[in-house]
Design a protein around this motif. Structure first.
Motif, short mmCIF file in Angstrom:
data_model
loop_
_atom_site.label_atom_id
_atom_site.label_comp_id
_atom_site.label_asym_id
_atom_site.label_seq_id
_atom_site.Cartn_x
_atom_site.Cartn_y
_atom_site.Cartn_z
N VAL A 33 0.84 -1.19 0.08
CA VAL A 33 0.09 0.11 -0.07
C VAL A 33 0.99 1.32 -0.09
CG1 VAL A 33 -1.64 1.30 1.30
CG2 VAL A 33 -1.89 -1.12 1.26
N PRO A 34 0.71 2.04 -0.82
CA PRO A 34 1.88 3.33 -0.92
C PRO A 34 1.18 4.34 -0.08
CG PRO A 34 0.05 3.25 -2.92
CD PRO A 34 -0.19 2.04 -2.22
N LEU A 35 2.51 5.06 0.32
CA LEU A 35 2.19 6.48 1.02
C LEU A 35 2.27 7.52 -0.06
CD1 LEU A 35 4.66 6.03 4.28
CD2 LEU A 35 2.10 5.83 4.22
N HIS A 36 1.69 8.77 0.46
CA HIS A 36 1.67 10.09 -0.18
C HIS A 36 3.20 10.38 -0.02
CE1 HIS A 36 1.09 14.11 -1.32
NE2 HIS A 36 0.31 13.70 -2.02
N PRO B 242 0.39 1.10 -18.51
CA PRO B 242 -0.50 -0.09 -18.54
C PRO B 242 -0.13 -1.15 -17.37
CG PRO B 242 1.13 -0.56 -19.96
CD PRO B 242 1.29 1.14 -19.71
N LEU B 243 -0.95 -1.65 -16.55
CA LEU B 243 -0.63 -2.56 -15.30
C LEU B 243 -0.14 -3.90 -15.76
CD1 LEU B 243 -0.68 -2.65 -12.33
CD2 LEU B 243 -2.98 -3.92 -12.60
N GLY B 244 1.18 -4.26 -15.47
CA GLY B 244 1.87 -5.58 -16.15
C GLY B 244 1.44 -6.64 -15.26
N TRP B 245 0.54 -6.63 -14.32
CA TRP B 245 0.22 -7.84 -13.56
C TRP B 245 -1.15 -8.25 -13.80
CZ3 TRP B 245 5.14 -9.15 -12.71
CH2 TRP B 245 5.97 -8.04 -12.46
N ARG B 246 -1.72 -9.22 -13.57
CA ARG B 246 -3.18 -9.98 -13.63
C ARG B 246 -3.19 -10.78 -12.01
NH1 ARG B 246 -3.27 -6.72 -16.85
NH2 ARG B 246 -3.93 -6.79 -18.91
N ARG B 247 -2.31 -11.01 -11.58
CA ARG B 247 -2.53 -11.66 -10.23
C ARG B 247 -1.67 -11.02 -9.31
NH1 ARG B 247 -1.29 -15.69 -13.09
NH2 ARG B 247 0.30 -16.49 -11.35
N LEU B 248 -2.17 -10.34 -8.22
CA LEU B 248 -1.30 -9.84 -7.39
C LEU B 248 -1.86 -9.71 -5.99
CD1 LEU B 248 -2.50 -6.94 -6.50
CD2 LEU B 248 -1.64 -5.99 -8.70
N ALA B 249 -0.96 -9.62 -4.87
CA ALA B 249 -1.24 -9.67 -3.54
C ALA B 249 -0.92 -8.07 -3.13
CB ALA B 249 -0.44 -10.57 -2.78
N ILE B 250 -1.89 -7.39 -2.51
CA ILE B 250 -1.59 -6.23 -1.83
C ILE B 250 -0.96 -6.50 -0.35
CG2 ILE B 250 -2.86 -4.06 -0.94
CD1 ILE B 250 -5.09 -4.45 -2.86
N VAL B 251 -0.22 -5.75 0.19
CA VAL B 251 0.57 -5.79 1.29
C VAL B 251 0.31 -4.81 2.21
CG1 VAL B 251 2.62 -6.41 2.73
CG2 VAL B 251 2.57 -7.44 0.30
N ASP B 252 -0.09 -5.13 3.45
CA ASP B 252 -0.33 -3.97 4.55
C ASP B 252 0.16 -4.43 5.73
OD1 ASP B 252 -0.90 -1.30 5.25
OD2 ASP B 252 -3.06 -1.23 4.90
N ASP B 253 0.12 -3.36 6.69
CA ASP B 253 0.42 -3.69 8.18
C ASP B 253 -1.00 -4.22 8.93
OD1 ASP B 253 -0.53 -1.34 8.07
OD2 ASP B 253 1.00 -0.51 9.53
N VAL B 254 -1.91 -3.39 8.71
CA VAL B 254 -3.10 -3.62 9.47
C VAL B 254 -4.34 -3.36 8.57
CG1 VAL B 254 -4.68 -3.03 11.40
CG2 VAL B 254 -2.03 -2.94 11.73
N VAL B 255 -5.43 -4.10 8.78
CA VAL B 255 -6.57 -3.77 8.01
C VAL B 255 -7.70 -3.71 9.18
CG1 VAL B 255 -8.52 -4.80 6.60
CG2 VAL B 255 -6.09 -5.00 5.79
N THR B 256 -8.37 -2.61 9.13
CA THR B 256 -9.37 -2.14 10.06
C THR B 256 -10.75 -2.31 9.26
OG1 THR B 256 -7.70 -0.57 11.17
CG2 THR B 256 -10.05 -0.56 11.62
N THR B 257 -11.37 -1.34 8.86
CA THR B 257 -12.33 -1.38 8.16
C THR B 257 -12.54 -1.84 6.76
OG1 THR B 257 -12.25 0.81 7.14
CG2 THR B 257 -13.29 0.63 9.35
N GLY B 258 -11.32 -1.99 6.20
CA GLY B 258 -11.00 -2.40 4.86
C GLY B 258 -11.10 -1.32 3.68
N SER B 259 -11.43 -0.03 4.15
CA SER B 259 -11.53 1.19 3.36
C SER B 259 -10.29 1.22 2.31
CB SER B 259 -11.70 2.25 3.84
OG SER B 259 -10.85 2.57 5.06
#
Length: 255
Positions: A147-150, A212-229
């Motif tokens: 998940v990117p930071l600004h 163009p997005l070069g991926w068709r299957r990916l996994a988003i990586v984050d530290d914590v999921v709260t509401t999922g927003s």
């Protein structure tokens, strides 16, 4: 300090393309600086993690959870049963896997990795997440996307904890990491302290995919999921860019 990416690959930078074999230098460093549990100070694990067996057993693993969004349940339910929210409105990602519940000692580990510059904790959390993935992930992605930071928040913090966790995860699982296919283009206020409705409004339009997005299957990586927003908004723009399967791998999930 934020560390510059280390290996160019086309127009992006990729990490963890293959697992590195241990070297003589690794053996010497392991002898001079053996792993030490970051929670109690006891000797770490034989696998090199800075975590002893006792503290590892005490961590609140997220075993009884919704198979779609990883929301913790109070106890075991029949296989395949989804939480009420996923039944009413399935999320835009395919599956969320959370190693731990956000309770016990886990919040202090996450806060240390996120706000206190404790990259040793980020390394440990990445190793723990890799172990959880190995044990339960049915489909392998092509790439990991933290998940990117600004840019303004990245400059203030000095590093992106999701990227640091993804780097470790990529090395452990021999998967590439792409931190540039998606950018955070809106400097949104911090999610902490916002109610659920405000969190969703806060993230609208926050991300942009570099096409163009070069991926068709990916996994988003984050530290914590709260509401999922956050992950739902990121998944939305990735779906729109043509991604076919999106998993979410996170260290912890709040109840």
């Amino acid at each position: 300090m934020f560390r510059a990416p280390c290996q160019p690959f086309g127009t992006i930078l990729v990490y963890g393309m293959s697992e590195r074999s241990p070297t003589l230098l690794d053996a010497i460093l392991a002898r001079l600086f053996p792993p030490t549990c970051l929670l109690c100070g006891a000797p770490g694990s034989a696998s090199g993690r800075d975590l002893c067996a006792g503290c590892a057993d005490d961590l609140p693993r997220n075993l009884d959870a919704c198979p779609r969004c990883a929301l913790p349940f109070d106890g075991p339910l029949p296989s395949g049963v989804l939480c009420g929210r996923c039944q009413r409105r399935p999320p835009l990602f395919d599956r969320c896997l959370a190693a731990f519940r956000y309770e016990g000692v886990v919040p202090s580990l996450v806060v240390g990795a996120k706000f206190e510059g404790r990259l040793d904790l980020a390394r440990l959390l990445g190793q723990c997440l890799a172990a959880a993935v190995r044990g339960s992930q049915p489909e392998w992605p092509e790439v990991l996307v933290p998940v990117p930071l600004h840019p303004a928040r990245l400059r203030a913090r000095g590093y992106n904890q999701a990227l640091e966790i993804a780097r470790v995860l990529g090395r452990e699982l021999a998967l590439p990491v792409d931190p540039f296919c998606c950018q955070r283009v809106r400097a949104t206020p911090p999610q902490a302290g916002l109610d659920e409705r405000a969190r969703w409004r806060n993230l609208r339009g926050a991300f942009e995919v570099q096409e163009p997005l070069g991926w068709r299957r990916l996994a988003i990586v984050d530290d914590v999921v709260t509401t999922g927003s956050t992950i739902v908004e990121l998944a939305r723009v990735l779906r729109r860019a043509g991604c076919e399967r999106i998993d979410v791998w996170t260290v912890a999930r709040t109840p």
